[in-house]
Write an enzyme that holds these catalytic residues in place. Structure first.
Site, mmCIF file in Angstrom:
data_model
loop_
_atom_site.group_PDB
_atom_site.id
_atom_site.type_symbol
_atom_site.label_atom_id
_atom_site.label_comp_id
_atom_site.label_asym_id
_atom_site.label_seq_id
_atom_site.Cartn_x
_atom_site.Cartn_y
_atom_site.Cartn_z
ATOM 1 N N ARG A 39 0.929 -1.241 0.010
ATOM 2 C CA ARG A 39 -0.063 0.058 -0.128
ATOM 3 C C ARG A 39 0.970 1.328 -0.042
ATOM 4 N NH1 ARG A 39 -4.404 0.929 4.405
ATOM 5 N NH2 ARG A 39 -2.408 1.217 5.818
ATOM 6 N N LYS A 72 -2.886 7.261 1.552
ATOM 7 C CA LYS A 72 -2.603 7.601 2.784
ATOM 8 C C LYS A 72 -1.355 8.444 3.059
ATOM 9 C CE LYS A 72 -2.441 4.803 6.970
ATOM 10 N NZ LYS A 72 -3.421 5.274 7.820
ATOM 11 N N GLU A 74 -16.339 6.851 6.623
ATOM 12 C CA GLU A 74 -15.456 6.191 7.505
ATOM 13 C C GLU A 74 -15.390 7.038 8.627
ATOM 14 O OE1 GLU A 74 -11.454 6.023 6.143
ATOM 15 O OE2 GLU A 74 -11.352 8.230 6.102
#
Length: 288
Positions: free
Chosen positions: A50, A149, A182
């Site tokens: 990721r 991220k 979220e």
């Protein structure tokens, strides 16, 4: 404490980056939060994959191989004598000038911190969280992909502040269409009529590593699981709800916006998920 910084281990007090680093000036960088359980770095390969995807998405060329980063991560844990803890792996764009231009940052920087973390008080893992929906909306996925991220978490921080103002530990963030995206630092799941449901990444949810583990857990214990659009109404009327994240692990939710979820206690499917998850964390990953 020893910090891994650009190829060397330095004392905490000496772990410094330049004020001209674009990670600091503009949030131009990426990170991973990783867990260490009983000497096992949980799903390290998935985290590093990721990280690579995030780097590619922001056109940040990392000069280190995946193995080099993995070795540095494990060695950071060993340097600090940790067998259980939390690892923060950060890659910044590096030093540049005061303009935005990333191509003027020729050398990216990397640092790794391995330490302890307690995101929520232990009591909430047993009795469950009371959470609220906050006004701050999740950034539109068309404007900035939630799969990246990045170091810029101001959107989440503003929502976290609103949760605190409401007197709770965590909050749900909606997207600009009013669907659940979220929480400020966690993915959310509900259980409805024996099925586990969670928002899709396209709705603004991070593709969490722990989130992915829950899909594997659900298949293992024989509970149907899927992605779907969720509203606050769906959570109010769910049989159970729980949050997941690397730092948070997995924690039940028993109330949203003053309404009890289910019977107001951690539910039986959550308990099964938790048990299987705890079994996995010490076996799936990389030994330090």
């Amino acid at each position: 404490m020893k910090i891994y910084l650009d190829g060397k281990f330095v004392d905490k007090a000496e772990a410094k980056i330049s004020v001209f680093d674009h990670g600091l000036l503009y949030g131009d960088g990426i990170f991973e939060g990783i867990r260490l359980y009983s000497g096992n770095v949980f799903r390290l390969e998935e985290h590093l994959e990721r990280l690579e995807y995030s780097a590619k998405a922001i056109m940040l060329k990392m000069p280190w191989s995946r193995k080099e980063i993995a070795d540095a991560t494990c060695e950071t844990c060993r340097q600090n004598g940790l067998t259980d803890g939390y690892i923060r792996l950060v890659v910044t764009r590096g030093v540049g000038d005061l303009g935005l231009s990333p191509w003027l940052c020729p050398v990216p920087s990397i640092f790794i911190i391995a330490d302890k973390i307690n995101l929520y008080p232990q009591e909430y893992y047993e009795k469950g969280l009371d959470i609220v929906t906050v006004p701050t909306r999740r950034v539109n996925a068309a404007a900035f992909s939630p799969a990246i991220k990045s170091l810029n978490y101001l959107n989440n921080i503003l929502a976290k502040m609103e949760a605190r103002q409401a007197g709770v530990q965590e909050a749900i963030m909606l997207n600009d269409q009013g669907y659940v995206a979220e929480c400020t630092g966690d993915n959310i799941f509900i259980v409805h009529k024996g099925e586990i449901i969670t928002p899709a990444a396209s709705q603004g949810a991070l593709k969490g590593i722990t989130r992915g583990a829950i899909f594997d857990v659900a298949r293992e214990i024989g509970v149907p699981i899927r992605e779907d659009n969720l509203t606050r109404y769906d959570i109010w009327n769910a049989d159970e709800a729980f949050l997941t994240g690397t730092a948070a692990e997995t924690v039940p939710v028993v109330k949203l916006d003053g309404r009890e979820v289910g019977n107001g206690k951690p539910g039986p499917i959550f308990q099964k998920v938790l048990a299987d998850f705890r079994r996995r964390v010490v076996t799936e990953g990389t030994r330090i």
